[in-house]
Design an enzyme around this catalytic site. Structure first.
Site, PDB file in Angstrom:
ATOM      1  N   TYR A  41       0.835  -1.203   0.000  1.00 57.39           N
ATOM      2  CA  TYR A  41       0.000   0.000   0.000  1.00 57.39           C
ATOM      3  C   TYR A  41       0.867   1.249   0.000  1.00 57.39           C
ATOM      4  O   TYR A  41       1.871   1.321   0.723  1.00 57.39           O
ATOM      5  CB  TYR A  41      -0.895   0.036   1.242  1.00 57.39           C
ATOM      6  N   LYS A  86       8.831   6.170  -5.163  1.00 56.63           N
ATOM      7  CA  LYS A  86       9.689   5.151  -4.557  1.00 56.63           C
ATOM      8  C   LYS A  86       9.156   3.742  -4.866  1.00 56.63           C
ATOM      9  O   LYS A  86       9.905   2.829  -5.204  1.00 56.63           O
ATOM     10  CB  LYS A  86       9.727   5.381  -3.045  1.00 56.63           C
ATOM     11  N   ARG A 111      -6.576   1.216  -4.696  1.00 58.16           N
ATOM     12  CA  ARG A 111      -7.657   0.938  -3.743  1.00 58.16           C
ATOM     13  C   ARG A 111      -8.577   2.146  -3.670  1.00 58.16           C
ATOM     14  O   ARG A 111      -8.147   3.242  -3.313  1.00 58.16           O
ATOM     15  CB  ARG A 111      -7.102   0.630  -2.344  1.00 58.16           C
ATOM     16  N   ASP A 132      -0.205 -39.153  -6.597  1.00 59.52           N
ATOM     17  CA  ASP A 132      -1.396 -39.111  -7.450  1.00 59.52           C
ATOM     18  C   ASP A 132      -1.823 -37.671  -7.678  1.00 59.52           C
ATOM     19  O   ASP A 132      -1.079 -36.741  -7.358  1.00 59.52           O
ATOM     20  CB  ASP A 132      -2.522 -39.999  -6.901  1.00 59.52           C
TER      21      ASP A 132
HETATM   22  N1  COA Z   1       5.495   2.941  -0.117  1.00 58.14           N
HETATM   23  C1  COA Z   1       6.557   3.522  -0.697  1.00 58.14           C
HETATM   24  N2  COA Z   1       7.568   4.077  -0.003  1.00 58.14           N
HETATM   25  C2  COA Z   1       7.475   4.037   1.336  1.00 58.14           C
HETATM   26  C3  COA Z   1       6.382   3.457   1.983  1.00 58.14           C
HETATM   27  C4  COA Z   1       5.355   2.900   1.219  1.00 58.14           C
HETATM   28  N3  COA Z   1       4.273   2.338   1.771  1.00 58.14           N
HETATM   29  N4  COA Z   1       6.572   3.564   3.314  1.00 58.14           N
HETATM   30  C5  COA Z   1       7.745   4.193   3.486  1.00 58.14           C
HETATM   31  N5  COA Z   1       8.290   4.487   2.289  1.00 58.14           N
HETATM   32  C6  COA Z   1       9.579   5.145   2.032  1.00 58.14           C
HETATM   33  C7  COA Z   1       9.701   6.466   2.777  1.00 58.14           C
HETATM   34  O1  COA Z   1       9.207   7.503   1.989  1.00 58.14           O
HETATM   35  C8  COA Z   1      11.168   6.541   2.985  1.00 58.14           C
HETATM   36  O2  COA Z   1      11.779   6.940   1.786  1.00 58.14           O
HETATM   37  P1  COA Z   1      12.805   8.166   1.762  1.00 58.14           P
HETATM   38  O3  COA Z   1      13.801   7.881   2.819  1.00 58.14           O
HETATM   39  O4  COA Z   1      13.346   8.136   0.375  1.00 58.14           O
HETATM   40  O5  COA Z   1      11.953   9.362   2.039  1.00 58.14           O
HETATM   41  C9  COA Z   1      11.592   5.105   3.185  1.00 58.14           C
HETATM   42  O6  COA Z   1      10.588   4.327   2.576  1.00 58.14           O
HETATM   43  C10 COA Z   1      11.719   4.719   4.642  1.00 58.14           C
HETATM   44  O7  COA Z   1      10.516   5.012   5.303  1.00 58.14           O
HETATM   45  P2  COA Z   1      10.465   5.184   6.889  1.00 58.14           P
HETATM   46  O8  COA Z   1      11.044   6.502   7.269  1.00 58.14           O
HETATM   47  O9  COA Z   1      11.041   3.980   7.515  1.00 58.14           O
HETATM   48  O10 COA Z   1       8.930   5.160   7.157  1.00 58.14           O
HETATM   49  P3  COA Z   1       7.999   6.438   7.344  1.00 58.14           P
HETATM   50  O11 COA Z   1       8.073   6.856   8.783  1.00 58.14           O
HETATM   51  O12 COA Z   1       8.259   7.454   6.295  1.00 58.14           O
HETATM   52  O13 COA Z   1       6.557   5.847   7.049  1.00 58.14           O
HETATM   53  C11 COA Z   1       4.534   4.680   7.326  1.00 58.14           C
HETATM   54  C12 COA Z   1       5.945   4.892   7.881  1.00 58.14           C
HETATM   55  C13 COA Z   1       3.865   3.542   8.063  1.00 58.14           C
HETATM   56  C14 COA Z   1       3.732   5.959   7.505  1.00 58.14           C
HETATM   57  C15 COA Z   1       4.657   4.343   5.820  1.00 58.14           C
HETATM   58  O14 COA Z   1       5.396   3.158   5.716  1.00 58.14           O
HETATM   59  C16 COA Z   1       3.377   4.268   5.052  1.00 58.14           C
HETATM   60  O15 COA Z   1       2.857   5.294   4.608  1.00 58.14           O
HETATM   61  N6  COA Z   1       2.850   3.048   4.810  1.00 58.14           N
HETATM   62  C17 COA Z   1       1.654   2.842   4.060  1.00 58.14           C
HETATM   63  C18 COA Z   1       0.452   3.132   4.940  1.00 58.14           C
HETATM   64  C19 COA Z   1      -0.848   2.845   4.228  1.00 58.14           C
HETATM   65  O16 COA Z   1      -0.963   2.967   3.026  1.00 58.14           O
HETATM   66  N7  COA Z   1      -1.877   2.456   5.001  1.00 58.14           N
HETATM   67  C20 COA Z   1      -3.148   2.132   4.471  1.00 58.14           C
HETATM   68  C21 COA Z   1      -3.251   0.677   4.084  1.00 58.14           C
HETATM   69  S1  COA Z   1      -3.218  -0.418   5.476  1.00 58.14           S
HETATM   70 MG    MG Z   2      -8.916  -0.235   6.474  1.00 56.15          MG
END
Ligand code: COA
Ligand code: MG
Length: 293
Positions: free
Chosen positions: A9, A20, A66, A273
Protein backbone atom coordinates in the site's frame (compact mmCIF):
# COMPACT_ATOMS: atom_id res chain seq x y z
CA UNK A 1 -3.43 -15.52 -12.44
CA UNK A 2 -0.41 -13.36 -11.69
CA UNK A 3 1.66 -13.72 -8.53
CA UNK A 4 0.78 -11.38 -5.70
CA UNK A 5 3.13 -12.44 -2.92
CA UNK A 6 3.35 -8.92 -1.54
CA UNK A 7 0.82 -6.15 -2.12
CA UNK A 8 2.33 -2.84 -1.00
CA UNK A 9 0.00 0.00 0.00
CA UNK A 10 1.12 3.50 -0.83
CA UNK A 11 -0.88 6.53 0.30
CA UNK A 12 -2.28 8.13 -2.85
CA UNK A 13 -1.51 11.67 -1.72
CA UNK A 14 2.21 11.01 -1.15
CA UNK A 15 4.02 11.52 -4.41
CA UNK A 16 7.44 10.71 -2.97
CA UNK A 17 6.29 7.26 -1.83
CA UNK A 18 4.51 6.57 -5.11
CA UNK A 19 7.74 7.29 -7.00
CA UNK A 20 9.69 5.15 -4.56
CA UNK A 21 7.24 2.25 -4.93
CA UNK A 22 7.68 2.18 -8.71
CA UNK A 23 11.35 1.29 -8.25
CA UNK A 24 10.81 -1.57 -5.82
CA UNK A 25 10.99 -5.24 -6.68
CA UNK A 26 7.45 -5.98 -5.52
CA UNK A 27 4.71 -8.06 -7.14
CA UNK A 28 1.92 -5.52 -6.61
CA UNK A 29 1.74 -1.87 -5.65
CA UNK A 30 -1.62 -0.58 -4.44
CA UNK A 31 -2.05 3.19 -4.55
CA UNK A 32 -4.46 3.92 -1.75
CA UNK A 33 -7.36 6.36 -1.87
CA UNK A 34 -9.12 4.87 1.18
CA UNK A 35 -7.99 4.52 4.80
CA UNK A 36 -4.44 5.73 4.14
CA UNK A 37 -5.81 9.10 3.02
CA UNK A 38 -7.67 11.63 5.21
CA UNK A 39 -11.10 12.74 4.01
CA UNK A 40 -9.88 16.30 3.29
CA UNK A 41 -7.09 14.86 1.16
CA UNK A 42 -9.20 12.57 -1.05
CA UNK A 43 -9.31 14.94 -4.00
CA UNK A 44 -5.58 15.61 -3.74
CA UNK A 45 -4.89 11.87 -3.63
CA UNK A 46 -7.00 11.18 -6.73
CA UNK A 47 -5.29 13.97 -8.64
CA UNK A 48 -1.84 12.87 -7.47
CA UNK A 49 -2.39 9.27 -8.53
CA UNK A 50 -3.77 10.31 -11.92
CA UNK A 51 -0.87 12.70 -12.53
CA UNK A 52 2.10 10.73 -11.15
CA UNK A 53 1.38 7.09 -12.01
CA UNK A 54 1.30 7.41 -15.83
CA UNK A 55 4.74 9.03 -15.61
CA UNK A 56 6.36 6.07 -13.92
CA UNK A 57 7.72 2.78 -15.15
CA UNK A 58 6.56 0.10 -12.74
CA UNK A 59 8.41 -2.62 -14.68
CA UNK A 60 6.97 -6.02 -13.90
CA UNK A 61 5.17 -4.68 -10.82
CA UNK A 62 1.40 -4.77 -11.02
CA UNK A 63 -0.27 -1.39 -10.48
CA UNK A 64 -3.45 -1.50 -8.40
CA UNK A 65 -5.60 1.26 -6.91
CA UNK A 66 -7.66 0.94 -3.74
CA UNK A 67 -10.83 3.00 -4.01
CA UNK A 68 -13.29 4.00 -1.33
CA UNK A 69 -16.06 1.42 -1.07
CA UNK A 70 -19.44 2.11 -2.62
CA UNK A 71 -22.02 1.92 0.17
CA UNK A 72 -25.82 2.20 0.36
CA UNK A 73 -25.41 5.69 1.83
CA UNK A 74 -22.67 6.97 -0.43
CA UNK A 75 -21.37 5.98 -3.83
CA UNK A 76 -20.01 9.44 -4.64
CA UNK A 77 -16.51 8.85 -3.29
CA UNK A 78 -16.15 5.57 -5.13
CA UNK A 79 -17.52 7.12 -8.31
CA UNK A 80 -15.05 10.01 -8.18
CA UNK A 81 -12.20 7.60 -7.43
CA UNK A 82 -12.97 5.43 -10.46
CA UNK A 83 -13.47 8.41 -12.75
CA UNK A 84 -10.03 9.71 -11.77
CA UNK A 85 -8.03 6.49 -11.85
CA UNK A 86 -9.48 4.24 -14.56
CA UNK A 87 -7.93 6.37 -17.34
CA UNK A 88 -4.46 5.46 -16.02
CA UNK A 89 -5.33 1.84 -16.84
CA UNK A 90 -4.53 0.16 -13.53
CA UNK A 91 -4.18 -3.62 -13.71
CA UNK A 92 -6.80 -3.90 -11.01
CA UNK A 93 -9.03 -2.18 -8.48
CA UNK A 94 -8.95 -3.14 -4.82
CA UNK A 95 -12.39 -2.72 -3.23
CA UNK A 96 -12.30 -2.50 0.57
CA UNK A 97 -15.06 -3.23 3.10
CA UNK A 98 -17.01 -5.39 0.68
CA UNK A 99 -20.11 -6.70 2.42
CA UNK A 100 -22.37 -7.76 -0.43
CA UNK A 101 -22.06 -8.78 -4.10
CA UNK A 102 -23.77 -5.60 -5.40
CA UNK A 103 -20.70 -3.56 -4.48
CA UNK A 104 -18.55 -5.63 -6.83
CA UNK A 105 -21.25 -5.53 -9.55
CA UNK A 106 -21.28 -1.74 -9.19
CA UNK A 107 -17.52 -1.48 -9.60
CA UNK A 108 -17.37 -4.12 -12.36
CA UNK A 109 -19.96 -2.23 -14.42
CA UNK A 110 -17.92 0.98 -14.32
CA UNK A 111 -14.71 -0.87 -15.03
CA UNK A 112 -16.31 -2.54 -18.03
CA UNK A 113 -17.43 0.84 -19.41
CA UNK A 114 -13.91 2.20 -18.97
CA UNK A 115 -12.46 -0.78 -20.82
CA UNK A 116 -14.75 -0.04 -23.75
CA UNK A 117 -13.86 3.65 -23.77
CA UNK A 118 -10.14 2.99 -23.43
CA UNK A 119 -10.16 0.15 -25.95
CA UNK A 120 -8.84 -2.36 -23.43
CA UNK A 121 -9.59 -6.09 -23.75
CA UNK A 122 -12.82 -6.98 -21.91
CA UNK A 123 -12.06 -8.30 -18.44
CA UNK A 124 -8.49 -7.04 -18.41
CA UNK A 125 -8.91 -4.82 -15.34
CA UNK A 126 -9.16 -7.19 -12.37
CA UNK A 127 -10.90 -6.79 -9.02
CA UNK A 128 -9.65 -7.71 -5.56
CA UNK A 129 -12.09 -7.59 -2.63
CA UNK A 130 -11.16 -6.89 0.97
CA UNK A 131 -13.36 -8.61 3.55
CA UNK A 132 -12.87 -6.76 6.81
CA UNK A 133 -16.22 -6.46 8.53
CA UNK A 134 -18.43 -9.03 10.22
CA UNK A 135 -20.91 -8.79 7.38
CA UNK A 136 -18.24 -9.10 4.71
CA UNK A 137 -16.81 -12.24 6.24
CA UNK A 138 -20.31 -13.62 6.80
CA UNK A 139 -21.24 -13.06 3.12
CA UNK A 140 -17.92 -14.28 1.73
CA UNK A 141 -19.28 -17.04 -0.52
CA UNK A 142 -21.73 -14.79 -2.34
CA UNK A 143 -19.04 -12.13 -2.69
CA UNK A 144 -16.55 -14.67 -4.05
CA UNK A 145 -19.01 -15.53 -6.83
CA UNK A 146 -20.06 -11.96 -7.63
CA UNK A 147 -18.07 -11.48 -10.84
CA UNK A 148 -15.58 -13.33 -13.05
CA UNK A 149 -13.39 -10.21 -12.77
CA UNK A 150 -12.60 -11.11 -9.19
CA UNK A 151 -9.07 -12.46 -8.65
CA UNK A 152 -8.59 -12.39 -4.91
CA UNK A 153 -10.14 -12.19 -1.47
CA UNK A 154 -8.11 -10.16 1.00
CA UNK A 155 -8.66 -10.33 4.74
CA UNK A 156 -8.25 -7.15 6.78
CA UNK A 157 -7.66 -7.73 10.47
CA UNK A 158 -7.59 -4.19 11.86
CA UNK A 159 -10.96 -3.09 10.51
CA UNK A 160 -12.44 -6.51 11.26
CA UNK A 161 -11.51 -6.47 14.94
CA UNK A 162 -12.75 -2.89 15.25
CA UNK A 163 -16.04 -3.92 13.64
CA UNK A 164 -16.72 -6.89 15.90
CA UNK A 165 -15.40 -5.22 19.05
CA UNK A 166 -12.48 -7.59 19.53
CA UNK A 167 -9.13 -6.61 20.97
CA UNK A 168 -6.18 -6.99 18.64
CA UNK A 169 -3.41 -9.22 19.98
CA UNK A 170 -0.02 -10.45 18.72
CA UNK A 171 -1.30 -14.04 18.81
CA UNK A 172 -3.93 -13.31 16.14
CA UNK A 173 -6.32 -15.75 17.84
CA UNK A 174 -9.13 -13.15 17.73
CA UNK A 175 -8.98 -13.22 13.91
CA UNK A 176 -8.14 -16.90 13.47
CA UNK A 177 -11.58 -18.04 12.39
CA UNK A 178 -12.27 -15.16 10.01
CA UNK A 179 -8.78 -15.34 8.52
CA UNK A 180 -9.14 -19.02 7.77
CA UNK A 181 -12.74 -18.64 6.61
CA UNK A 182 -11.71 -16.07 4.00
CA UNK A 183 -8.84 -18.33 2.91
CA UNK A 184 -11.15 -21.33 2.62
CA UNK A 185 -13.77 -19.45 0.60
CA UNK A 186 -11.16 -17.99 -1.74
CA UNK A 187 -9.87 -21.50 -2.45
CA UNK A 188 -13.38 -22.88 -2.88
CA UNK A 189 -13.97 -20.46 -5.76
CA UNK A 190 -10.54 -20.53 -7.38
CA UNK A 191 -9.46 -17.15 -6.05
CA UNK A 192 -6.22 -16.01 -4.48
CA UNK A 193 -6.21 -15.37 -0.75
CA UNK A 194 -4.15 -12.47 0.57
CA UNK A 195 -3.35 -12.20 4.27
CA UNK A 196 -3.34 -9.47 6.91
CA UNK A 197 -1.00 -6.50 7.34
CA UNK A 198 1.75 -6.81 9.95
CA UNK A 199 1.62 -3.31 11.35
CA UNK A 200 4.83 -3.36 13.44
CA UNK A 201 6.87 -2.62 10.35
CA UNK A 202 10.26 -2.50 12.09
CA UNK A 203 9.83 -6.05 13.43
CA UNK A 204 10.92 -8.08 10.42
CA UNK A 205 11.32 -11.31 12.39
CA UNK A 206 7.75 -11.23 13.58
CA UNK A 207 6.70 -10.42 10.03
CA UNK A 208 8.65 -13.38 8.63
CA UNK A 209 6.99 -15.71 11.14
CA UNK A 210 3.51 -14.50 10.33
CA UNK A 211 4.17 -14.64 6.57
CA UNK A 212 5.59 -18.18 6.71
CA UNK A 213 2.58 -19.31 8.70
CA UNK A 214 0.24 -17.79 6.12
CA UNK A 215 2.13 -19.42 3.24
CA UNK A 216 1.96 -22.80 4.98
CA UNK A 217 -1.80 -22.39 5.44
CA UNK A 218 -2.28 -21.79 1.72
CA UNK A 219 -2.38 -17.99 1.45
CA UNK A 220 -0.94 -16.69 -1.81
CA UNK A 221 0.40 -13.44 -0.45
CA UNK A 222 0.19 -10.75 2.16
CA UNK A 223 -0.57 -7.04 2.34
CA UNK A 224 2.40 -4.88 3.32
CA UNK A 225 2.82 -1.21 4.24
CA UNK A 226 6.57 -0.54 4.16
CA UNK A 227 9.31 -1.24 1.60
CA UNK A 228 11.36 -3.17 4.19
CA UNK A 229 8.53 -5.69 4.48
CA UNK A 230 8.53 -6.53 0.78
CA UNK A 231 11.55 -8.86 0.44
CA UNK A 232 10.73 -10.64 3.71
CA UNK A 233 7.18 -11.39 2.61
CA UNK A 234 8.03 -12.27 -0.98
CA UNK A 235 10.61 -14.72 0.25
CA UNK A 236 8.17 -16.36 2.63
CA UNK A 237 5.75 -16.94 -0.25
CA UNK A 238 8.47 -18.23 -2.59
CA UNK A 239 9.21 -21.96 -2.46
CA UNK A 240 12.74 -22.91 -1.42
CA UNK A 241 15.11 -24.50 -3.99
CA UNK A 242 14.49 -27.86 -2.29
CA UNK A 243 10.73 -27.48 -2.66
CA UNK A 244 11.15 -26.53 -6.31
CA UNK A 245 13.40 -29.53 -6.96
CA UNK A 246 10.91 -31.88 -5.28
CA UNK A 247 8.04 -30.42 -7.31
CA UNK A 248 9.97 -30.86 -10.55
CA UNK A 249 10.63 -34.52 -9.73
CA UNK A 250 6.96 -35.14 -9.03
CA UNK A 251 5.93 -33.59 -12.36
CA UNK A 252 8.65 -35.48 -14.18
CA UNK A 253 7.53 -38.81 -12.70
CA UNK A 254 3.92 -37.93 -13.48
CA UNK A 255 4.72 -37.18 -17.13
CA UNK A 256 6.57 -40.48 -17.51
CA UNK A 257 3.70 -42.37 -15.89
CA UNK A 258 1.18 -40.67 -18.14
CA UNK A 259 3.12 -41.76 -21.21
CA UNK A 260 2.72 -45.29 -19.93
CA UNK A 261 -0.97 -44.69 -19.30
CA UNK A 262 -0.74 -44.97 -15.49
CA UNK A 263 -2.55 -42.61 -13.10
CA UNK A 264 -0.91 -43.45 -9.82
CA UNK A 265 2.82 -43.94 -9.40
CA UNK A 266 5.52 -44.45 -6.83
CA UNK A 267 8.41 -42.05 -6.33
CA UNK A 268 11.06 -42.73 -3.65
CA UNK A 269 8.64 -45.07 -1.89
CA UNK A 270 5.83 -42.47 -1.78
CA UNK A 271 2.61 -42.71 -3.70
CA UNK A 272 2.07 -39.84 -6.12
CA UNK A 273 -1.40 -39.11 -7.45
CA UNK A 274 -3.41 -36.15 -8.70
CA UNK A 275 -3.49 -33.92 -5.58
CA UNK A 276 0.28 -34.16 -5.24
CA UNK A 277 0.71 -33.29 -8.89
CA UNK A 278 -1.55 -30.26 -8.43
CA UNK A 279 0.42 -29.23 -5.35
CA UNK A 280 3.67 -29.53 -7.32
CA UNK A 281 2.22 -27.29 -10.04
CA UNK A 282 1.27 -24.72 -7.42
CA UNK A 283 4.83 -24.76 -6.08
CA UNK A 284 6.23 -23.98 -9.54
CA UNK A 285 3.60 -21.25 -10.01
CA UNK A 286 4.61 -19.67 -6.70
CA UNK A 287 8.26 -19.91 -7.79
CA UNK A 288 7.42 -17.99 -10.96
CA UNK A 289 8.26 -21.00 -13.17
CA UNK A 290 5.11 -20.82 -15.25
CA UNK A 291 6.76 -22.28 -18.36
CA UNK A 292 7.52 -25.56 -16.57
CA UNK A 293 3.89 -26.14 -15.60
N1 COA B 1 5.49 2.94 -0.12
C1 COA B 1 6.56 3.52 -0.70
N2 COA B 1 7.57 4.08 0.00
C2 COA B 1 7.48 4.04 1.34
C3 COA B 1 6.38 3.46 1.98
C4 COA B 1 5.35 2.90 1.22
N3 COA B 1 4.27 2.34 1.77
N4 COA B 1 6.57 3.56 3.31
C5 COA B 1 7.75 4.19 3.49
N5 COA B 1 8.29 4.49 2.29
C6 COA B 1 9.58 5.14 2.03
C7 COA B 1 9.70 6.47 2.78
O1 COA B 1 9.21 7.50 1.99
C8 COA B 1 11.17 6.54 2.99
O2 COA B 1 11.78 6.94 1.79
P1 COA B 1 12.80 8.17 1.76
O3 COA B 1 13.80 7.88 2.82
O4 COA B 1 13.35 8.14 0.38
O5 COA B 1 11.95 9.36 2.04
C9 COA B 1 11.59 5.11 3.19
O6 COA B 1 10.59 4.33 2.58
C10 COA B 1 11.72 4.72 4.64
O7 COA B 1 10.52 5.01 5.30
P2 COA B 1 10.47 5.18 6.89
O8 COA B 1 11.04 6.50 7.27
O9 COA B 1 11.04 3.98 7.51
O10 COA B 1 8.93 5.16 7.16
P3 COA B 1 8.00 6.44 7.34
O11 COA B 1 8.07 6.86 8.78
O12 COA B 1 8.26 7.45 6.30
O13 COA B 1 6.56 5.85 7.05
C11 COA B 1 4.53 4.68 7.33
C12 COA B 1 5.94 4.89 7.88
C13 COA B 1 3.87 3.54 8.06
C14 COA B 1 3.73 5.96 7.50
C15 COA B 1 4.66 4.34 5.82
O14 COA B 1 5.40 3.16 5.72
C16 COA B 1 3.38 4.27 5.05
O15 COA B 1 2.86 5.29 4.61
N6 COA B 1 2.85 3.05 4.81
C17 COA B 1 1.65 2.84 4.06
C18 COA B 1 0.45 3.13 4.94
C19 COA B 1 -0.85 2.85 4.23
O16 COA B 1 -0.96 2.97 3.03
N7 COA B 1 -1.88 2.46 5.00
C20 COA B 1 -3.15 2.13 4.47
C21 COA B 1 -3.25 0.68 4.08
S1 COA B 1 -3.22 -0.42 5.48
MG1 MG C 1 -8.92 -0.23 6.47
Amino acid sequence: MRRRRALLYVPGDQERKIRKAAGLDVDSVCLDLEDGVRLEQKAVARATVARVAPDLDFGTTELLVRINPPTRENTALAESDLTAVLPIRPAGIVVPKVEAPWQLHWVAYRVQQAEETLDLPPGSIRLLAILETARGVENRSAIAQATPRLDALIFGAEDFTADIGAQRSPSNTEVLFARQAVLLTAKAYGLQALDIVYIRYRDLEGLAREAREAAAWGFDGKQVIHPAQVPVVQEAFTPSPDEVAAARRVLEAYRRARQRGEGVIGLDGRMIDRPMVEAARRVLHRAGLEDEI
